[in-house]
Design a protein around this motif. Structure first.
Motif, PDB file in Angstrom:
ATOM      1  N   HIS A   1       0.829  -1.199   0.000  1.00 38.82           N
ATOM      2  CA  HIS A   1       0.000   0.000   0.000  1.00 38.82           C
ATOM      3  C   HIS A   1       0.869   1.258   0.000  1.00 38.82           C
ATOM      4  O   HIS A   1       2.055   1.212   0.333  1.00 38.82           O
ATOM      5  N   VAL A   2       0.231   2.360  -0.363  1.00 39.67           N
ATOM      6  CA  VAL A   2       0.848   3.679  -0.234  1.00 39.67           C
ATOM      7  C   VAL A   2      -0.114   4.578   0.520  1.00 39.67           C
ATOM      8  O   VAL A   2      -1.309   4.284   0.613  1.00 39.67           O
ATOM      9  N   LYS A   3       0.420   5.657   1.049  1.00 37.42           N
ATOM     10  CA  LYS A   3      -0.410   6.622   1.767  1.00 37.42           C
ATOM     11  C   LYS A   3      -0.451   7.936   0.989  1.00 37.42           C
ATOM     12  O   LYS A   3       0.597   8.503   0.694  1.00 37.42           O
ATOM     13  N   PRO A   4      -1.646   8.413   0.665  1.00 37.34           N
ATOM     14  CA  PRO A   4      -1.766   9.669  -0.091  1.00 37.34           C
ATOM     15  C   PRO A   4      -1.659  10.890   0.829  1.00 37.34           C
ATOM     16  O   PRO A   4      -2.597  11.686   0.961  1.00 37.34           O
ATOM     17  N   TYR A   5      -0.496  11.054   1.463  1.00 35.93           N
ATOM     18  CA  TYR A   5      -0.306  12.139   2.430  1.00 35.93           C
ATOM     19  C   TYR A   5      -0.690  13.497   1.849  1.00 35.93           C
ATOM     20  O   TYR A   5      -1.443  14.275   2.455  1.00 35.93           O
ATOM     21  N   ASP A   6      -0.130  13.800   0.683  1.00 33.30           N
ATOM     22  CA  ASP A   6      -0.283  15.138   0.134  1.00 33.30           C
ATOM     23  C   ASP A   6      -1.704  15.404  -0.347  1.00 33.30           C
ATOM     24  O   ASP A   6      -2.207  16.527  -0.239  1.00 33.30           O
ATOM     25  N   VAL A   7      -2.350  14.384  -0.859  1.00 35.15           N
ATOM     26  CA  VAL A   7      -3.747  14.550  -1.281  1.00 35.15           C
ATOM     27  C   VAL A   7      -4.626  14.866  -0.072  1.00 35.15           C
ATOM     28  O   VAL A   7      -5.500  15.742  -0.131  1.00 35.15           O
ATOM     29  N   VAL A   8      -4.391  14.183   1.025  1.00 35.05           N
ATOM     30  CA  VAL A   8      -5.174  14.444   2.241  1.00 35.05           C
ATOM     31  C   VAL A   8      -4.904  15.855   2.755  1.00 35.05           C
ATOM     32  O   VAL A   8      -5.832  16.564   3.187  1.00 35.05           O
ATOM     33  N   ALA A   9      -3.649  16.291   2.716  1.00 37.08           N
ATOM     34  CA  ALA A   9      -3.343  17.660   3.131  1.00 37.08           C
ATOM     35  C   ALA A   9      -4.103  18.667   2.274  1.00 37.08           C
ATOM     36  O   ALA A   9      -4.658  19.651   2.794  1.00 37.08           O
ATOM     37  N   LEU A  10      -4.146  18.431   0.976  1.00 42.17           N
ATOM     38  CA  LEU A  10      -4.914  19.301   0.080  1.00 42.17           C
ATOM     39  C   LEU A  10      -6.393  19.288   0.445  1.00 42.17           C
ATOM     40  O   LEU A  10      -7.060  20.336   0.465  1.00 42.17           O
ATOM     41  N   MET A  11      -6.915  18.126   0.749  1.00 40.08           N
ATOM     42  CA  MET A  11      -8.352  18.010   1.051  1.00 40.08           C
ATOM     43  C   MET A  11      -8.745  18.836   2.270  1.00 40.08           C
ATOM     44  O   MET A  11      -9.885  19.286   2.366  1.00 40.08           O
ATOM     45  N   THR A  12      -7.827  19.060   3.195  1.00 36.59           N
ATOM     46  CA  THR A  12      -8.176  19.786   4.417  1.00 36.59           C
ATOM     47  C   THR A  12      -8.466  21.264   4.175  1.00 36.59           C
ATOM     48  O   THR A  12      -9.015  21.929   5.061  1.00 36.59           O
ATOM     49  N   VAL A  13      -8.089  21.788   2.999  1.00 34.94           N
ATOM     50  CA  VAL A  13      -8.367  23.210   2.737  1.00 34.94           C
ATOM     51  C   VAL A  13      -9.518  23.407   1.758  1.00 34.94           C
ATOM     52  O   VAL A  13      -9.871  24.554   1.445  1.00 34.94           O
ATOM     53  N   LEU A  14     -10.091  22.330   1.258  1.00 31.84           N
ATOM     54  CA  LEU A  14     -11.146  22.479   0.262  1.00 31.84           C
ATOM     55  C   LEU A  14     -12.393  23.097   0.878  1.00 31.84           C
ATOM     56  O   LEU A  14     -12.765  22.772   2.013  1.00 31.84           O
ATOM     57  N   PRO A  15     -13.037  23.977   0.154  1.00 35.98           N
ATOM     58  CA  PRO A  15     -14.248  24.620   0.700  1.00 35.98           C
ATOM     59  C   PRO A  15     -15.395  23.627   0.831  1.00 35.98           C
ATOM     60  O   PRO A  15     -15.422  22.594   0.216  1.00 35.98           O
TER      61      PRO A  15
END
Length: 291
Positions: free
Chosen positions: A277-291
């Motif tokens: 498996h891999v962890k989508p760290y950066d995608v999750v970080a991006l998701m935290t700022v989505l309106p």
């Protein structure tokens, strides 16, 4: 504003692609992408420009950020159609671009996503603190914090890779956000779910998209490079061979020991073991700022 280091880590590319598609569907406005690190910020900016062009997001400006500590690029990092055709004139100075976006933004409208070294945003904070306070709504970091009762905020930067790229810059950003009550989300490696790494390969096989092929290749070849760095002692102490096999090869501690995986070294064709498996760290970080 997305500050990133695409190339060695395909997770940055995933976050860039998600942000670009949201921009193209008018869900967000991607004001700028600034690429830094590795002593090759220009090459990384050129990769980001190429990827955005493939998606039809030619209107998103790309800047060349801070140099960072030099490292050698792996052959696959810039191996995508159109990379060599990117005109140098389309790559902007990252510092100038950051300030231009800040000045043009409406008050408290910018969401800044930091998924690489924090140096570029730290420099903006140091040189134009009032402007940052006026225009930035929130900041997201793929990094980490740990308690420190000696700090006014009670927190300090931990040993996450993005923090360690420039620990002084990381401390400066965290301290500024805490001191001025800027909304801050920090996504650590412990807060991200696992995804089967075969997903990227399956998407690539089912499409004729050069971006998906690049992403699949980068994911597997990037892990080959990570294995070599691990064997060379270039990763944090927590990143052991057992950790690698548990995370990326679907082998628990017992299997790792019984099969004597610790004896494997940089000469091993680790690609044959990559079934985890891999962890989508950066995608999750991006998701935290989505309106």
């Amino acid at each position: 504003v997305l500050v990133t280091d695409p190339g060695p880590d395909p997770d940055d590319v995933k976050a860039l692609l998600v942000a670009a598609m949201l921009h193209l569907h008018n869900r967000i406005e991607l004001c700028a992408v600034i690429c830094n690190g590795g002593g090759q910020p220009r090459e990384r900016a050129q990769l980001a420009r190429c990827l955005l062009d493939h998606l039809g997001a030619a209107n998103v400006p790309v800047g060349i950020g801070s140099e960072g500590t030099p490292c050698s690029a792996q052959p696959h990092e810039y191996d995508i159609a159109g990379y060599a055709a990117v005109e140098p004139s389309r790559l902007l100075d990252g510092r100038t671009l950051m300030l231009k976006v800040l000045r043009r933004a409406r008050p408290k409208s910018l969401r800044v996503v930091l998924i690489s070294s924090l140096r570029d945003f730290a420099d903006a904070v140091a040189s134009h603190p009032s402007l940052v306070l006026e225009k930035v709504h929130m900041v997201a970091v793929q990094g980490g914090l740990e308690p420190d009762p000696t700090r006014p905020s009670g927190w300090r930067a931990d040993t996450s890779v993005n923090n360690l790229f420039d620990i002084a810059a990381a401390d400066a950003v965290y301290t500024f956000c805490f001191a001025h009550s800027i909304r801050l989300t920090v996504v650590s490696r412990h807060a991200v779910p696992l995804l089967p790494m075969q997903l990227a390969r399956s998407f690539a096989e089912r499409t004729n998209c050069p971006v998906m092929r690049y992403l699949a290749d980068a994911q597997f070849l990037g892990l080959v490079g990570l294995w070599k760095k691990l064997c060379a002692g270039q990763l944090p102490a927590r990143c052991s061979k057992q950790w690698f096999f548990e995370t990326f090869c679907s082998e628990d501690a017992g299997t790792f020991a019984s099969r004597d995986r610790d004896a494997l070294d940089e000469r091993t064709d680790i690609n044959t073991y990559l079934t985890g498996h891999v962890k989508p760290y950066d995608v999750v970080a991006l998701m935290t700022v989505l309106p």
